[in-house]
Design an enzyme around this catalytic site. Structure first.
Site, PDB file in Angstrom:
ATOM      1  N   THR A 167       4.197  -5.650 -10.506  1.00  0.00           N
ATOM      2  CA  THR A 167       3.642  -6.932 -10.056  1.00  0.00           C
ATOM      3  C   THR A 167       2.331  -7.251 -10.773  1.00  0.00           C
ATOM      4  O   THR A 167       1.613  -6.357 -11.226  1.00  0.00           O
ATOM      5  CB  THR A 167       3.386  -6.913  -8.548  1.00  0.00           C
ATOM      6  OG1 THR A 167       2.558  -5.791  -8.239  1.00  0.00           O
ATOM      7  CG2 THR A 167       4.684  -6.815  -7.783  1.00  0.00           C
TER       8      THR A 167
ATOM      9  N   CYS B 202      -1.799   3.180 -10.705  1.00  0.00           N
ATOM     10  CA  CYS B 202      -2.826   3.575  -9.742  1.00  0.00           C
ATOM     11  C   CYS B 202      -3.963   4.222 -10.493  1.00  0.00           C
ATOM     12  O   CYS B 202      -3.793   4.716 -11.601  1.00  0.00           O
ATOM     13  CB  CYS B 202      -2.250   4.551  -8.729  1.00  0.00           C
ATOM     14  SG  CYS B 202      -1.861   6.140  -9.459  1.00  0.00           S
TER      15      CYS B 202
ATOM     16  N   ASN C  21       5.342   5.852 -11.430  1.00  0.00           N
ATOM     17  CA  ASN C  21       4.542   4.672 -11.115  1.00  0.00           C
ATOM     18  C   ASN C  21       3.102   4.997 -11.527  1.00  0.00           C
ATOM     19  O   ASN C  21       2.431   5.783 -10.864  1.00  0.00           O
ATOM     20  CB  ASN C  21       4.651   4.377  -9.613  1.00  0.00           C
ATOM     21  CG  ASN C  21       3.840   3.171  -9.191  1.00  0.00           C
ATOM     22  OD1 ASN C  21       2.976   2.700  -9.937  1.00  0.00           O
ATOM     23  ND2 ASN C  21       4.094   2.674  -7.997  1.00  0.00           N
TER      24      ASN C  21
ATOM     25  N   GLY D   2       0.793  -1.237   0.000  1.00  0.00           N
ATOM     26  CA  GLY D   2       0.000   0.000   0.000  1.00  0.00           C
ATOM     27  C   GLY D   2       0.820   1.281   0.000  1.00  0.00           C
ATOM     28  O   GLY D   2       0.347   2.321   0.451  1.00  0.00           O
ATOM     29  N   LEU D   3       2.057   1.212  -0.510  1.00  0.00           N
ATOM     30  CA  LEU D   3       2.897   2.392  -0.725  1.00  0.00           C
ATOM     31  C   LEU D   3       3.072   3.282   0.498  1.00  0.00           C
ATOM     32  O   LEU D   3       2.859   4.495   0.437  1.00  0.00           O
ATOM     33  CB  LEU D   3       2.333   3.241  -1.889  1.00  0.00           C
ATOM     34  CG  LEU D   3       2.162   2.531  -3.222  1.00  0.00           C
ATOM     35  CD1 LEU D   3       1.477   3.454  -4.217  1.00  0.00           C
ATOM     36  CD2 LEU D   3       3.499   2.067  -3.781  1.00  0.00           C
TER      37      LEU D   3
ATOM     38  N   GLY E  98      11.160 -11.485 -11.502  1.00  0.00           N
ATOM     39  CA  GLY E  98      11.644 -12.783 -11.063  1.00  0.00           C
ATOM     40  C   GLY E  98      13.083 -13.084 -11.413  1.00  0.00           C
ATOM     41  O   GLY E  98      13.500 -14.249 -11.390  1.00  0.00           O
TER      42      GLY E  98
ATOM     43  N   THR F 276      12.442  -9.180  -5.895  1.00  0.00           N
ATOM     44  CA  THR F 276      12.147 -10.143  -4.846  1.00  0.00           C
ATOM     45  C   THR F 276      13.375 -10.956  -4.437  1.00  0.00           C
ATOM     46  O   THR F 276      13.507 -11.336  -3.279  1.00  0.00           O
ATOM     47  CB  THR F 276      11.005 -11.061  -5.318  1.00  0.00           C
ATOM     48  OG1 THR F 276       9.956 -10.227  -5.825  1.00  0.00           O
ATOM     49  CG2 THR F 276      10.447 -11.895  -4.189  1.00  0.00           C
TER      50      THR F 276
ATOM     51  N   LYS G  17       7.007   3.254 -15.541  1.00  0.00           N
ATOM     52  CA  LYS G  17       6.930   1.868 -15.051  1.00  0.00           C
ATOM     53  C   LYS G  17       5.617   1.279 -15.527  1.00  0.00           C
ATOM     54  O   LYS G  17       4.528   1.697 -15.102  1.00  0.00           O
ATOM     55  CB  LYS G  17       7.000   1.859 -13.525  1.00  0.00           C
ATOM     56  CG  LYS G  17       6.835   0.487 -12.865  1.00  0.00           C
ATOM     57  CD  LYS G  17       8.140  -0.274 -12.807  1.00  0.00           C
ATOM     58  CE  LYS G  17       8.067  -1.520 -11.957  1.00  0.00           C
ATOM     59  NZ  LYS G  17       8.590  -1.343 -10.600  1.00  0.00           N
TER      60      LYS G  17
END
Lengths: 275, 286
Positions: B192, B130, B127, B72-73, B243, B265, B164
């Site tokens: 993601t 949203c 980003n 949630g940033l 990944g 990740t 992004k």
């Protein structure tokens, strides 16, 4: 940047994952105690700090899991000429702990740590309170404080309570089924102890309901308490933001500002259990 | 050396935004972190106009070879970031890219301007995963939305702008092409993939935020296809991620058309993953 204050109970970790070697893996009642030789890590982690652990091989077996490393407080650290020997207490509950339980002497253990902030020195007589697998960080704390520091431990059954024998001090015991020690909760023992002499500082680690009960009891009696929290985390060093718990100052990362938090920074019923 | 939009990098490895907190890592690892910094360019977590606490826990769920996060940033807001985080991030020994998100085009432009005027900032990543409160559409899910956002943001800074891209779009290549036409200097992907998990006993949604984003090796094949598709549609640099856990994975993304790659990740499993992957990549390229 934030240079850690000298008062922060933290030993810095090397900035990379390394591979330690398993030297022992023994059953202790319902748990396992496994030991790894960490050749290049710091020799003196602070009690309450933790490591992120993964099997060097076979990590990702069952249905592609485990994938992430798992967080474990160290139970004891023994500096040796060849490195530091680290003990971890384990209960097999999922794919990660099952794989760690399989590791045998000679196999590799990936590890990052020590991480987080450990227990801080405190005034008043120290009183250690542990529940289940949460007794692990109290072992090294008890060693550091000496046998005069009282230890109260709660377990589900006598088989789980075998872990109490790992302590050099002689812990008072409570079990859920009454198979050994007081039949009931460790917080019953804590209440009678604190009512006898409230000039104590409590150091506690255990399941959430136990920690919440310790927090509420210590708040009622105005006894300072340091609680070692557990929270699901992916990284252990503040990157994933996944392990937050609510405090009076908003969410904090258990891995970075904990895992040992002062009880008075936590609100009542922080785990949604009410108080 | 890698040239990313005119910025010289020692190598091609970035971190994915929100997957490495250099300030927290320095508290944990000390100055040894800076001596062997794992990335060639550091990307900040996403900054918003107002402070955000983030989503209620639980925030994580492990999947087969991956992770769902619903963070949630959380961030201090742009004022707190510029005042307390940026001076600390300027001590990181590589160029700094700041990720920003706005809930309207004007807000995104204003954030970009305020971040872009700081000398410590080399690049800005937008980003756009949203919803735009003006239209209800996710900015980065639609080519026209993306182009209209870029038209507002582009005049706000002369610094390189990276868009992004979200994989949760019908046609990421069309979004990338629209971003390029509207003045983007580079695109990065994938963010993601949307996902969720249920509590094993109660069958209620596990995550406090109900849904989250999937990352890790579980999404790598999807990311590779999207990077190849996007790289075929634009002539600006493409930063590939999704990944990546080894030098071989990084080579695959380069083969798909990426100029640089980001590690996300995998850094959770090993804080030095960026450095290890760089060494493996150099070994494979030699």
């Amino acid at each position: 940047m934030n240079v850690p204050p000298v008062t922060e109970a933290r030993t810095l970790a090397p900035p990379e994952r390394r591979t330690a070697q398993i030297t022992a893996n023994e059953r202790v009642g319902a748990y396992r105690l496994f030991t790894a030789l960490d050749a290049s890590g710091p020799p003196h982690p602070v009690p309450g700090q933790f490591y992120m652990l993964a099997g060097a091989e076979g990590w990702g077996g069952e249905d592609g899991r485990p994938y992430l490393p798992r967080a474990f407080s160290f139970a004891r650290a023994r500096p040796l000429p060849s490195g530091v020997e680290l003990d971890f207490l384990l209960e097999e509950i999922g794919p990660g702990t099952r794989r760690l339980a399989e590791l045998r002497p000679g196999e590799g253990l990936h590890l990052v740590g020590p991480l987080g902030i450990g227990f801080r020195p405190a005034s008043g007589r120290p009183l250690l309170v542990g529940g289940g697998i949460g007794v692990a960080p109290l072992l090294c704390l008890s060693d550091a404080l000496g046998p005069e520091a009282q230890v109260l431990l709660g377990f589900r059954t006598k088989a789980h309570a075998e872990a109490a024998k790992l302590f050099d001090a002689e812990p008072a015991l409570a079990t859920d089924d009454g198979s050994i020690g007081h039949a009931g909760l460790v917080t019953d023992l804590l209440r009678s102890d604190l009512e006898r002499d409230p000039a104590a500082t409590v150091f506690a680690c255990g399941p959430e309901p136990m920690l919440e009960a310790v927090r509420a009891l210590c708040a009622d009696l105005s006894v300072p308490a340091q609680l070692a929290l557990e929270s699901g985390m992916a990284c252990g060093f503040g990157a994933c933001m996944g392990c937050v718990v609510p405090t009076k100052n908003g969410y904090v990362r258990v891995c970075l500002d904990g895992p040992v938090l002062d009880a008075n920074t936590l609100g009542s019923g922080i785990w949604g259990l009410g108080s | 050396l890698t040239n990313l939009c005119g910025i010289e990098l020692e190598g091609p490895i970035l971190n994915g935004s929100g997957t490495f907190d250099a300030i927290a890592a320095r508290r944990t690892f000390g100055d040894a972190l800076l001596d062997e910094f794992p990335f060639d360019c550091f990307v900040s977590k996403t900054i918003t106009a107002e402070p955000r606490q983030g989503n209620p826990p639980p925030r994580l769920w492990e999947t087969p070879a991956g992770l769902i996060n619903s963070i949630g940033l959380p961030n201090k807001g742009v004022d707190g970031f510029l005042e307390s985080d940026l001076p600390q991030l300027s001590e990181v020994p590589v160029p700094l890219c700041v990720s920003v998100m706005g809930f309207s085009r004007d807000e995104l432009a204003s954030l970009t301007g305020r971040v872009g005027e700081r000398d410590e900032v080399a690049l800005i990543e937008l980003n756009v995963s949203c919803p735009n409160v003006e239209t209800g559409l996710v900015m980065g899910a639609d080519p026209d939305e993306t182009a209209r956002a870029l038209e507002k943001v582009r005049p706000a800074t002369e610094k390189p702008l990276i868009v992004k891209l979200t994989p949760n779009a019908n046609d990421p290549a069309a979004v990338a092409a629209a971003a390029e036409s509207a003045g983007a200097d580079a695109v990065s992907l994938v963010n993601t993939l949307k996902g969720m998990a249920f509590h094993p006993n109660t069958r209620e949604p596990w995550l406090g935020g109900v849904t989250g984003g999937v990352s890790g090796p579980a999404v790598r094949a999807i990311a590779l296809e999207q990077v190849r598709s996007v790289a075929g549609a634009v002539s600006i640099p493409v930063i590939g991620m999704g990944g990546i856990a080894s030098g071989r994975d990084a080579m695959d993304f380069m083969a798909a058309g990426a100029t640089a790659i980001a590690v996300g990740t995998e850094s959770f499993r090993d804080p030095a993953a960026g450095r290890r992957i760089a060494a493996e990549l150099a070994g494979l390229a030699a």
